[in-house]
Design an enzyme around this catalytic site. Structure first.
Site, PDB file in Angstrom:
ATOM      1  N   LYS A 208       4.023  23.374 -14.003  1.00 45.59           N
ATOM      2  CA  LYS A 208       3.168  22.213 -13.774  1.00 45.59           C
ATOM      3  C   LYS A 208       2.901  22.052 -12.278  1.00 45.59           C
ATOM      4  CE  LYS A 208       1.916  17.584 -14.803  1.00 45.59           C
ATOM      5  NZ  LYS A 208       2.032  16.401 -15.638  1.00 45.59           N
TER       6      LYS A 208
ATOM      7  N   HIS B 192      -4.193  18.506 -26.143  1.00 47.07           N
ATOM      8  CA  HIS B 192      -4.193  17.052 -25.946  1.00 47.07           C
ATOM      9  C   HIS B 192      -5.445  16.355 -26.469  1.00 47.07           C
ATOM     10  CE1 HIS B 192      -0.606  17.815 -23.698  1.00 47.07           C
ATOM     11  NE2 HIS B 192      -0.476  16.556 -23.348  1.00 47.07           N
TER      12      HIS B 192
ATOM     13  N   HIS C 279      -4.551  13.517 -28.788  1.00 48.39           N
ATOM     14  CA  HIS C 279      -4.855  12.111 -28.510  1.00 48.39           C
ATOM     15  C   HIS C 279      -5.636  11.477 -29.654  1.00 48.39           C
ATOM     16  CE1 HIS C 279      -4.370  12.464 -23.836  1.00 48.39           C
ATOM     17  NE2 HIS C 279      -3.232  12.181 -24.436  1.00 48.39           N
TER      18      HIS C 279
ATOM     19  N   ARG D 231       0.826  -1.224   0.000  1.00 45.88           N
ATOM     20  CA  ARG D 231       0.000   0.000   0.000  1.00 45.88           C
ATOM     21  C   ARG D 231       0.854   1.266   0.000  1.00 45.88           C
ATOM     22  NH1 ARG D 231      -2.997  -3.007   3.940  1.00 45.88           N
ATOM     23  NH2 ARG D 231      -4.632  -4.181   2.881  1.00 45.88           N
TER      24      ARG D 231
ATOM     25  N   ARG E 212      -6.544  21.848 -13.270  1.00 45.69           N
ATOM     26  CA  ARG E 212      -5.546  20.939 -13.821  1.00 45.69           C
ATOM     27  C   ARG E 212      -5.837  20.552 -15.260  1.00 45.69           C
ATOM     28  NH1 ARG E 212      -2.400  16.134 -10.617  1.00 45.69           N
ATOM     29  NH2 ARG E 212      -1.316  15.291 -12.393  1.00 45.69           N
TER      30      ARG E 212
ATOM     31  N   LYS F 288       0.504  11.576 -11.464  1.00 45.27           N
ATOM     32  CA  LYS F 288      -0.345  10.636 -12.202  1.00 45.27           C
ATOM     33  C   LYS F 288       0.459   9.412 -12.590  1.00 45.27           C
ATOM     34  CE  LYS F 288      -3.738  13.527 -14.520  1.00 45.27           C
ATOM     35  NZ  LYS F 288      -4.299  13.799 -15.860  1.00 45.27           N
TER      36      LYS F 288
ATOM     37  N   GLU G  34       5.760  20.160 -25.090  1.00 47.07           N
ATOM     38  CA  GLU G  34       5.162  20.332 -23.752  1.00 47.07           C
ATOM     39  C   GLU G  34       5.754  21.549 -23.035  1.00 47.07           C
ATOM     40  OE1 GLU G  34       2.665  18.535 -22.378  1.00 47.07           O
ATOM     41  OE2 GLU G  34       2.577  16.726 -23.608  1.00 47.07           O
TER      42      GLU G  34
ATOM     43  N   HIS H  24       3.761  11.312 -29.167  1.00 48.71           N
ATOM     44  CA  HIS H  24       2.857  12.116 -28.344  1.00 48.71           C
ATOM     45  C   HIS H  24       3.093  13.625 -28.494  1.00 48.71           C
ATOM     46  CE1 HIS H  24       0.307  13.252 -24.970  1.00 48.71           C
ATOM     47  NE2 HIS H  24       1.343  13.888 -24.425  1.00 48.71           N
TER      48      HIS H  24
ATOM     49  N   GLU I 118      -7.276  16.723 -10.040  1.00 50.50           N
ATOM     50  CA  GLU I 118      -7.840  17.007 -11.355  1.00 50.50           C
ATOM     51  C   GLU I 118      -9.347  17.187 -11.368  1.00 50.50           C
ATOM     52  OE1 GLU I 118      -7.154  14.149 -14.510  1.00 50.50           O
ATOM     53  OE2 GLU I 118      -6.725  15.787 -15.856  1.00 50.50           O
TER      54      GLU I 118
ATOM     55  N   ASN J 218      -4.154  19.921 -20.360  1.00 52.00           N
ATOM     56  CA  ASN J 218      -4.547  19.167 -21.553  1.00 52.00           C
ATOM     57  C   ASN J 218      -4.624  20.022 -22.807  1.00 52.00           C
ATOM     58  OD1 ASN J 218      -4.757  16.597 -20.356  1.00 52.00           O
ATOM     59  ND2 ASN J 218      -6.681  17.226 -19.399  1.00 52.00           N
TER      60      ASN J 218
END
Lengths: 375, 375
Positions: free
Chosen positions: A233, A254, A258, A128, A247, A150, A192, A273, A243, A251
């Site tokens: 960031k 993105h 994507h 954990r 946040r 993330k 980015e 990407h 998020e 994107n």
């Protein structure tokens, strides 16, 4: 925004009991043992890397850990997006448990975004949660995935659909390793970097327009650009760790990006990407202009800069046939940023003035895309 | 400590933005749709259950959800500890993604500890966390695993070694379902109820000594005992959510208990978890007496009560051959509560006066176990 020397930078991410430091500068892999042992109690570590990165940096990292009295094991996985799977996750957890990594011991991600995402997930679920250190080795992972917590893997339903938020205990962004990246990979990460200027830092975008050659050639300007990106960031993440709102600005570019990645079946020979994000950011600015939210001059300025550094900026630059606009729309709707069926886009009122729009009509997107594809 | 009517009880677990309610009382499955829809926005749910529990309660639960406008899918897994695996986790995640469960939709665990632990883990990692409701159907899970947020699976290295902390959004402890448990299963859960008295509630232990027959037969005393147990666990969890200190007290009887479970190869025909805890609690009190920390009279009182309700209290009550004391010591040392090699035990100064001892000499444990096995 300029810096006259080549020394290390530190960005602190103030997330309460999950606060951590990002060190940015040359030679950090060689000093990893010292940086870790002053922050983390346990004397054991497990390094997760991929075969390409491991061949270059695993030995120096192991040496550094050993010098500081940290006993380490390692696992090397195949490079590439396919490694972000339940199978790899199971394998990494098994290695960590076999090595008896306990709560105060360290799991180190040595690699790009794929290794960072997978390893951060494993470090967060074994017992954990054990200690977790990121050593990102691509520009993209230094300025993006290693900040924010993330982590995750892909499933047949899509990318990053399974994972957790797991903040690292320390990030070591060794800028020396960027010298071994291909030009194409460095450029993709640069998309980015530029994004942070376009979100809410018009001065930084202008600085990049003037200094991008120095950023590409290395040294102080590169460290400065990475530190500014990490700070940008970190600011967003601190304001919205889980998020729920702000946040989403990260994107920018993105949603279109994507969809284009999906349209090329994530074939990195056709589109990586950062390239998708580059085209996506130009599309986001053009689409905002089309909706009379921003000036077409701003879209032109964004396109000119990304083109200057060698990034693709138009859909028709993607090699090979692309599927129908219907396919692209479907990919946009499948994106996990869709809430309750509405289309959410990051739009802009100009350079550095982006915002979250959560009720964009699908019909507008369709006609915009149709138009762009004809050009 | 007594309650004169049969009405529902509510225990609130005040964990800041992760705060949640535990409802305890009859008929809650039939009202699940209403309780969920007033607390959770999403109109979709996925129920994870096992084949035994599902056969009894899946239909009424689906009906209740439908009545309140919640569209639900379900997955039914084989009953038993083997279901807490990476394979099942992968399968459950796939079902949740296939059903397009989004962040504000609900994943419901309908079952005992195995289903709760597995489902809570899946709900915490799909889309980095969706809503999670526990409907525990055994006494053990109502008073233990459904409170506290521990989720996880087993690996070849041991039980619960992979997982996360994931607090539920709501727990519905329907006391009607306990009527279908076997006597043996109810008794095993009762061991954990008694544990809360032994940790730090001497009055509750005394109340149980006087009222255990009413707890077993159902009604107000049962609801009271479950609510007191949930409140006791909630208090400990609120003081120490991530298990760094006080929460270890919940392991009273568990270090010996887990070793005995390992010694019987987790064969539930020989020993179930609560039975191991029962013997373990008696051993913990006897061991404390042997170390002159507590009176032997207290150990005798604990043994007498657990024996009265029909629980095993001695190692030699476990059917079949047991492995060597060396094996038991190895199992104790492997337990994940070991830190840096030292033996940590929960010991006691008397009924309701337990404490964490983190430097128990292995030699004392060995001679104590040798002695107890000869009896």
């Amino acid at each position: 925004m300029t810096s006259s020397d080549n020394t290390e930078r530190l960005v602190h991410v103030p997330l309460g009991e999950r606060a951590y430091d990002i060190l940015i500068g040359p030679g950090l892999i060689g000093r990893a043992g010292g940086e870790i042992s002053t922050r983390i109690k346990g004397r054991k570590a497990a390094i997760v890397t991929d075969e390409h990165v491991g061949a270059l940096y695993l030995d120096p990292l192991m040496d550094s850990l050993q010098t500081d009295g940290i006993e380490a094991v390692s696992i090397s996985l195949p490079p590439g997006e396919k490694t972000k799977s339940f199978d790899s996750l199971t394998k990494v957890c098994d290695v960590l448990l076999e090595a008896r990594i306990e709560r105060n011991d360290t799991v180190i991600a040595l690699g790009g975004g794929v290794i960072g995402d997978l390893t951060g997930f494993a470090a967060g679920i074994v017992r954990r949660g054990v200690r977790f250190v990121q050593i990102p080795t691509s520009l993209l992972s230094q300025v993006d995935s290693s900040v924010g917590g993330k982590t995750g893997i892909n499933t047949r339903h899509g990318k990053n659909l399974v994972g957790i938020f797991n903040q690292p205990d320390l990030v070591l962004a060794d800028t020396d390793v960027l010298n071994t990246l291909s030009e194409r990979e460095f450029r993709a990460g640069y998309a980015e970097v530029a994004k942070y200027g376009l979100i809410d830092k018009p001065d930084f975008f202008e600085w990049l327009e003037n200094n991008w050659k120095e950023v590409f050639s290395g040294g102080a300007a590169r460290i400065e650009a990475i530190a500014t990106s990490c700070q940008a960031k970190a600011d967003v993440v601190v304001a919205d760790e889980r998020e729920n709102g702000r946040r989403a600005l990260l994107n920018l570019g993105h949603t279109f990006g994507h969809a284009l990645e999906a349209a090329t079946e994530y074939d990195s020979r056709r589109l990586v990407h950062g390239e998708g994000v580059s085209i996506g950011m130009v599309l986001a600015h053009q689409f905002s202009a089309r909706l009379n939210l921003a000036s077409p001059d701003d879209a032109a300025r964004v396109e000119a800069h990304l083109k200057a550094v060698g990034l693709p900026t138009r859909i028709d630059e993607i090699p090979g046939e692309l599927p129908s606009t219907e396919f692209l729309m479907d990919a946009i709707a499948q994106d996990k940023k869709v809430k309750g069926g509405k289309l959410t886009f990051i739009l802009t009122r100009g350079i550095g003035q982006s915002f979250v729009a959560d009720d964009v009509p699908a019909s507008e997107v369709i006609s915009f895309l149709e138009e762009k594809r004809k050009k």
